[in-house]
Each structure stands twice: as structure tokens, then as C-alpha cells.
Design a protein around this motif. Structure first.
Motif, PDB file in Angstrom:
ATOM      1  N   PHE A 244     -21.731  -0.660 -14.736  1.00 19.60           N
ATOM      2  CA  PHE A 244     -21.079  -1.659 -15.573  1.00 19.60           C
ATOM      3  C   PHE A 244     -19.993  -2.391 -14.805  1.00 19.60           C
ATOM      4  O   PHE A 244     -19.331  -1.811 -13.947  1.00 19.60           O
ATOM      5  CB  PHE A 244     -20.437  -1.006 -16.806  1.00 19.60           C
ATOM      6  N   ASN A 245     -19.822  -3.662 -15.106  1.00 21.04           N
ATOM      7  CA  ASN A 245     -18.691  -4.447 -14.615  1.00 21.04           C
ATOM      8  C   ASN A 245     -17.613  -4.397 -15.673  1.00 21.04           C
ATOM      9  O   ASN A 245     -17.882  -4.611 -16.860  1.00 21.04           O
ATOM     10  CB  ASN A 245     -19.102  -5.904 -14.364  1.00 21.04           C
ATOM     11  N   TYR A 246     -16.394  -4.125 -15.243  1.00 20.17           N
ATOM     12  CA  TYR A 246     -15.255  -4.087 -16.152  1.00 20.17           C
ATOM     13  C   TYR A 246     -14.810  -5.515 -16.416  1.00 20.17           C
ATOM     14  O   TYR A 246     -14.548  -6.272 -15.488  1.00 20.17           O
ATOM     15  CB  TYR A 246     -14.129  -3.271 -15.523  1.00 20.17           C
ATOM     16  N   LEU A 247     -14.752  -5.913 -17.684  1.00 20.82           N
ATOM     17  CA  LEU A 247     -14.409  -7.290 -18.049  1.00 20.82           C
ATOM     18  C   LEU A 247     -12.981  -7.451 -18.543  1.00 20.82           C
ATOM     19  O   LEU A 247     -12.528  -8.572 -18.734  1.00 20.82           O
ATOM     20  CB  LEU A 247     -15.375  -7.805 -19.122  1.00 20.82           C
ATOM     21  N   GLY A 248     -12.290  -6.360 -18.777  1.00 27.59           N
ATOM     22  CA  GLY A 248     -10.913  -6.442 -19.242  1.00 27.59           C
ATOM     23  C   GLY A 248     -10.728  -5.754 -20.582  1.00 27.59           C
ATOM     24  O   GLY A 248     -11.583  -5.007 -21.049  1.00 27.59           O
ATOM     25  N   VAL A 249      -9.597  -6.058 -21.208  1.00 27.48           N
ATOM     26  CA  VAL A 249      -9.193  -5.405 -22.450  1.00 27.48           C
ATOM     27  C   VAL A 249      -9.086  -6.447 -23.553  1.00 27.48           C
ATOM     28  O   VAL A 249      -8.664  -7.577 -23.317  1.00 27.48           O
ATOM     29  CB  VAL A 249      -7.833  -4.692 -22.256  1.00 27.48           C
ATOM     30  N   THR A 250      -9.472  -6.056 -24.747  1.00 31.30           N
ATOM     31  CA  THR A 250      -9.354  -6.927 -25.909  1.00 31.30           C
ATOM     32  C   THR A 250      -8.898  -6.105 -27.106  1.00 31.30           C
ATOM     33  O   THR A 250      -8.956  -4.883 -27.075  1.00 31.30           O
ATOM     34  CB  THR A 250     -10.689  -7.639 -26.216  1.00 31.30           C
TER      35      THR A 250
END
Length: 83
Positions: free
Chosen positions: A53-59
Motif C-alpha cells: 500500500f501507498n500511504y496517502l496521509g491522514v483524514t
């Protein structure tokens, strides 16, 4: 329940599930596999990255959404695999 979780830890099930999901998604014309998990657990985040998986950030979740309360608390780390 904690004992049951420990029995499976280290068995590589996430990687197996990811490989199955890639095939299923491709067979159904999908270009991405996306998931989220509770934020703040760097060890878990790094494990998902090691699974491809690629980490896309936090939401966060909009508190006005029609979701159960426990889904509206805290932030979530976002992940994606494209193929």
C-alpha cells in the motif's frame, strides 16, 4: 478476543488478502484498492506499506455524516494500491 488475534499475528494473512483482492478488483475493472485504519499506529501503518500500500496521509470524518459515533472519533490513515 485478544488471544485469538495473537494466534494469527505474523502469519502473513494481510499479504494473502491483498493478493486475492488485487485479482478480484482487476476482474471487476477496478484500478485501485483503498483502505483506511485508525491513525497513530506507526507500526501498523508501516506493515500496510510493506504489504504494497501507498500511504496517502491522514483524514478525519465529517461529524455531520450519517455514521455511527465510533466512526466519527479520531483520525484515519489512508492507503491505496494502484495497478
Amino acid at each position: 478476543m485478544q488471544g485469538n488475534q495473537s494466534a494469527f499475528r505474523g502469519s502473513g494473512f494481510v499479504k494473502t488478502i491483498v493478493e486475492w483482492t488485487k485479482g478480484f478488483a482487476a476482474d471487476h475493472g477496478k484500478k485501485f484498492i483503498r483502505m483506511d485504519t485508525g491513525s497513530g499506529n506507526d507500526k501498523l501503518n508501516n506493515y500496510y506499506i510493506s504489504c504494497g500500500f501507498n500511504y496517502l496521509g491522514v483524514t478525519g470524518i465529517d461529524p455531520e455524516t450519517d455514521l455511527p459515533l465510533h466512526h466519527k472519533m479520531g483520525d484515519y490513515s489512508l492507503f491505496e494500491i494502484s495497478f
